[in-house]
Scaffold this motif. Structure first.
Motif, PDB file in Angstrom:
ATOM      1  N   THR A 164       0.845  -1.196   0.000  1.00  0.00           N
ATOM      2  CA  THR A 164       0.000   0.000   0.000  1.00  0.00           C
ATOM      3  C   THR A 164       0.876   1.240   0.000  1.00  0.00           C
ATOM      4  O   THR A 164       1.872   1.300   0.726  1.00  0.00           O
ATOM      5  N   VAL A 165       0.507   2.214  -0.814  1.00  0.00           N
ATOM      6  CA  VAL A 165       1.144   3.522  -0.801  1.00  0.00           C
ATOM      7  C   VAL A 165       0.237   4.437   0.014  1.00  0.00           C
ATOM      8  O   VAL A 165      -0.921   4.649  -0.337  1.00  0.00           O
ATOM      9  N   LEU A 166       0.764   4.929   1.135  1.00  0.00           N
ATOM     10  CA  LEU A 166       0.028   5.873   1.982  1.00  0.00           C
ATOM     11  C   LEU A 166       0.540   7.270   1.673  1.00  0.00           C
ATOM     12  O   LEU A 166       1.734   7.544   1.833  1.00  0.00           O
ATOM     13  N   LYS A 167      -0.342   8.140   1.239  1.00  0.00           N
ATOM     14  CA  LYS A 167       0.027   9.526   0.942  1.00  0.00           C
ATOM     15  C   LYS A 167      -0.441  10.402   2.095  1.00  0.00           C
ATOM     16  O   LYS A 167      -1.628  10.555   2.338  1.00  0.00           O
ATOM     17  N   PHE A 168       0.507  10.975   2.827  1.00  0.00           N
ATOM     18  CA  PHE A 168       0.184  11.911   3.899  1.00  0.00           C
ATOM     19  C   PHE A 168       0.256  13.314   3.322  1.00  0.00           C
ATOM     20  O   PHE A 168       1.299  13.744   2.835  1.00  0.00           O
ATOM     21  N   SER A 169      -0.887  13.995   3.347  1.00  0.00           N
ATOM     22  CA  SER A 169      -0.962  15.308   2.729  1.00  0.00           C
ATOM     23  C   SER A 169      -1.934  16.192   3.498  1.00  0.00           C
ATOM     24  O   SER A 169      -2.539  15.771   4.469  1.00  0.00           O
ATOM     25  N   CYS A 175      -1.972  22.089   0.957  1.00  0.00           N
ATOM     26  CA  CYS A 175      -0.742  21.859   0.206  1.00  0.00           C
ATOM     27  C   CYS A 175      -1.031  21.851  -1.292  1.00  0.00           C
ATOM     28  O   CYS A 175      -1.634  20.905  -1.811  1.00  0.00           O
ATOM     29  N   GLY A 176      -0.603  22.883  -1.995  1.00  0.00           N
ATOM     30  CA  GLY A 176      -0.822  22.962  -3.436  1.00  0.00           C
ATOM     31  C   GLY A 176      -0.115  21.854  -4.195  1.00  0.00           C
ATOM     32  O   GLY A 176      -0.649  21.287  -5.147  1.00  0.00           O
ATOM     33  N   THR A 177       1.116  21.525  -3.798  1.00  0.00           N
ATOM     34  CA  THR A 177       1.864  20.452  -4.449  1.00  0.00           C
ATOM     35  C   THR A 177       1.139  19.121  -4.272  1.00  0.00           C
ATOM     36  O   THR A 177       1.050  18.323  -5.203  1.00  0.00           O
ATOM     37  N   CYS A 178       0.607  18.882  -3.071  1.00  0.00           N
ATOM     38  CA  CYS A 178      -0.142  17.641  -2.816  1.00  0.00           C
ATOM     39  C   CYS A 178      -1.325  17.538  -3.775  1.00  0.00           C
ATOM     40  O   CYS A 178      -1.603  16.467  -4.321  1.00  0.00           O
ATOM     41  N   HIS A 179      -2.001  18.658  -3.979  1.00  0.00           N
ATOM     42  CA  HIS A 179      -3.162  18.667  -4.868  1.00  0.00           C
ATOM     43  C   HIS A 179      -2.743  18.399  -6.316  1.00  0.00           C
ATOM     44  O   HIS A 179      -3.364  17.609  -7.015  1.00  0.00           O
ATOM     45  N   ARG A 180      -1.668  19.038  -6.770  1.00  0.00           N
ATOM     46  CA  ARG A 180      -1.190  18.822  -8.147  1.00  0.00           C
ATOM     47  C   ARG A 180      -0.804  17.358  -8.365  1.00  0.00           C
ATOM     48  O   ARG A 180      -1.098  16.779  -9.404  1.00  0.00           O
ATOM     49  N   MET A 181      -0.148  16.751  -7.394  1.00  0.00           N
ATOM     50  CA  MET A 181       0.284  15.357  -7.542  1.00  0.00           C
ATOM     51  C   MET A 181      -0.896  14.392  -7.512  1.00  0.00           C
ATOM     52  O   MET A 181      -0.804  13.287  -8.030  1.00  0.00           O
ATOM     53  N   SER A 182      -2.005  14.800  -6.925  1.00  0.00           N
ATOM     54  CA  SER A 182      -3.163  13.911  -6.832  1.00  0.00           C
ATOM     55  C   SER A 182      -3.747  13.594  -8.207  1.00  0.00           C
ATOM     56  O   SER A 182      -4.541  12.676  -8.342  1.00  0.00           O
ATOM     57  N   ASN A 199      -5.113   7.914   0.424  1.00  0.00           N
ATOM     58  CA  ASN A 199      -4.808   9.330   0.620  1.00  0.00           C
ATOM     59  C   ASN A 199      -5.168   9.685   2.061  1.00  0.00           C
ATOM     60  O   ASN A 199      -6.335   9.672   2.433  1.00  0.00           O
ATOM     61  N   VAL A 200      -4.163   9.974   2.875  1.00  0.00           N
ATOM     62  CA  VAL A 200      -4.356  10.290   4.285  1.00  0.00           C
ATOM     63  C   VAL A 200      -4.250  11.797   4.453  1.00  0.00           C
ATOM     64  O   VAL A 200      -3.158  12.339   4.589  1.00  0.00           O
ATOM     65  N   MET A 201      -5.393  12.465   4.385  1.00  0.00           N
ATOM     66  CA  MET A 201      -5.423  13.921   4.579  1.00  0.00           C
ATOM     67  C   MET A 201      -5.399  14.206   6.072  1.00  0.00           C
ATOM     68  O   MET A 201      -6.176  13.623   6.830  1.00  0.00           O
ATOM     69  N   LEU A 202      -4.520  15.098   6.486  1.00  0.00           N
ATOM     70  CA  LEU A 202      -4.420  15.411   7.908  1.00  0.00           C
ATOM     71  C   LEU A 202      -5.726  15.965   8.459  1.00  0.00           C
ATOM     72  O   LEU A 202      -6.022  15.798   9.642  1.00  0.00           O
ATOM     73  N   GLN A 203      -6.537  16.578   7.614  1.00  0.00           N
ATOM     74  CA  GLN A 203      -7.811  17.131   8.068  1.00  0.00           C
ATOM     75  C   GLN A 203      -8.897  16.072   8.216  1.00  0.00           C
ATOM     76  O   GLN A 203      -9.930  16.334   8.824  1.00  0.00           O
ATOM     77  N   ASP A 204      -8.690  14.886   7.674  1.00  0.00           N
ATOM     78  CA  ASP A 204      -9.661  13.799   7.799  1.00  0.00           C
ATOM     79  C   ASP A 204      -9.287  12.985   9.038  1.00  0.00           C
ATOM     80  O   ASP A 204      -8.509  12.039   8.974  1.00  0.00           O
ATOM     81  N   THR A 205      -9.851  13.366  10.174  1.00  0.00           N
ATOM     82  CA  THR A 205      -9.392  12.813  11.454  1.00  0.00           C
ATOM     83  C   THR A 205      -9.552  11.297  11.541  1.00  0.00           C
ATOM     84  O   THR A 205      -8.705  10.625  12.120  1.00  0.00           O
ATOM     85  N   ASP A 206     -10.601  10.734  10.964  1.00  0.00           N
ATOM     86  CA  ASP A 206     -10.787   9.281  11.037  1.00  0.00           C
ATOM     87  C   ASP A 206      -9.671   8.543  10.303  1.00  0.00           C
ATOM     88  O   ASP A 206      -9.069   7.612  10.838  1.00  0.00           O
TER      89      ASP A 206
END
Length: 103
Positions: A5-10, A14-21, A37-44
């Motif tokens: 699994t590739v876990l992306k912490f973003s 983050c503009g760069t995170c969005h561009r890479m998505s 995609n592990v967004m820091l704002q998605d607490t769960d």
């Protein structure tokens, strides 16, 4: 060994995170990896994978935006096989991800 699994912490900020998505998930899946995609704002989701991030970065020092951890068994006794940090073009991302050795 099981699947990788590739876990992306973003972050939403983050503009760069969005561009890479636009390509990071597709490239990961092309290489046969699961992607989360592990967004820091998605607490769960963040709480679910926080222990993996802290295993690699105990106080988050040295993280890039985004930070990708390449892991096996992320829900259990995980192994971190490698990481990618920061923004990069699609070709570089593919080359660097495919060059990580999974033992």
């Amino acid at each position: 060994m099981g699947s990788i699994t590739v876990l992306k912490f973003s972050s939403e900020d983050c503009g760069t995170c969005h561009r890479m998505s636009h390509y990071d998930e597709a490239v990961s899946k092309e290489l046969g990896y699961s992607f989360v995609n592990v967004m820091l704002q998605d607490t769960d989701i963040y709480r679910r994978y926080r222990r993996l991030l802290l295993a690699q970065y105990p106080n988050k020092v040295g993280m890039g935006w985004p930070t990708y951890l390449i892991v096996s068994d992320p829900e259990g006794e995980f192994t971190i096989h490698g990481e990618l940090k920061g923004g990069m073009p699609k070709g570089d991302f593919r080359n660097r991800l495919s060059s990580i050795e999974i033992n």
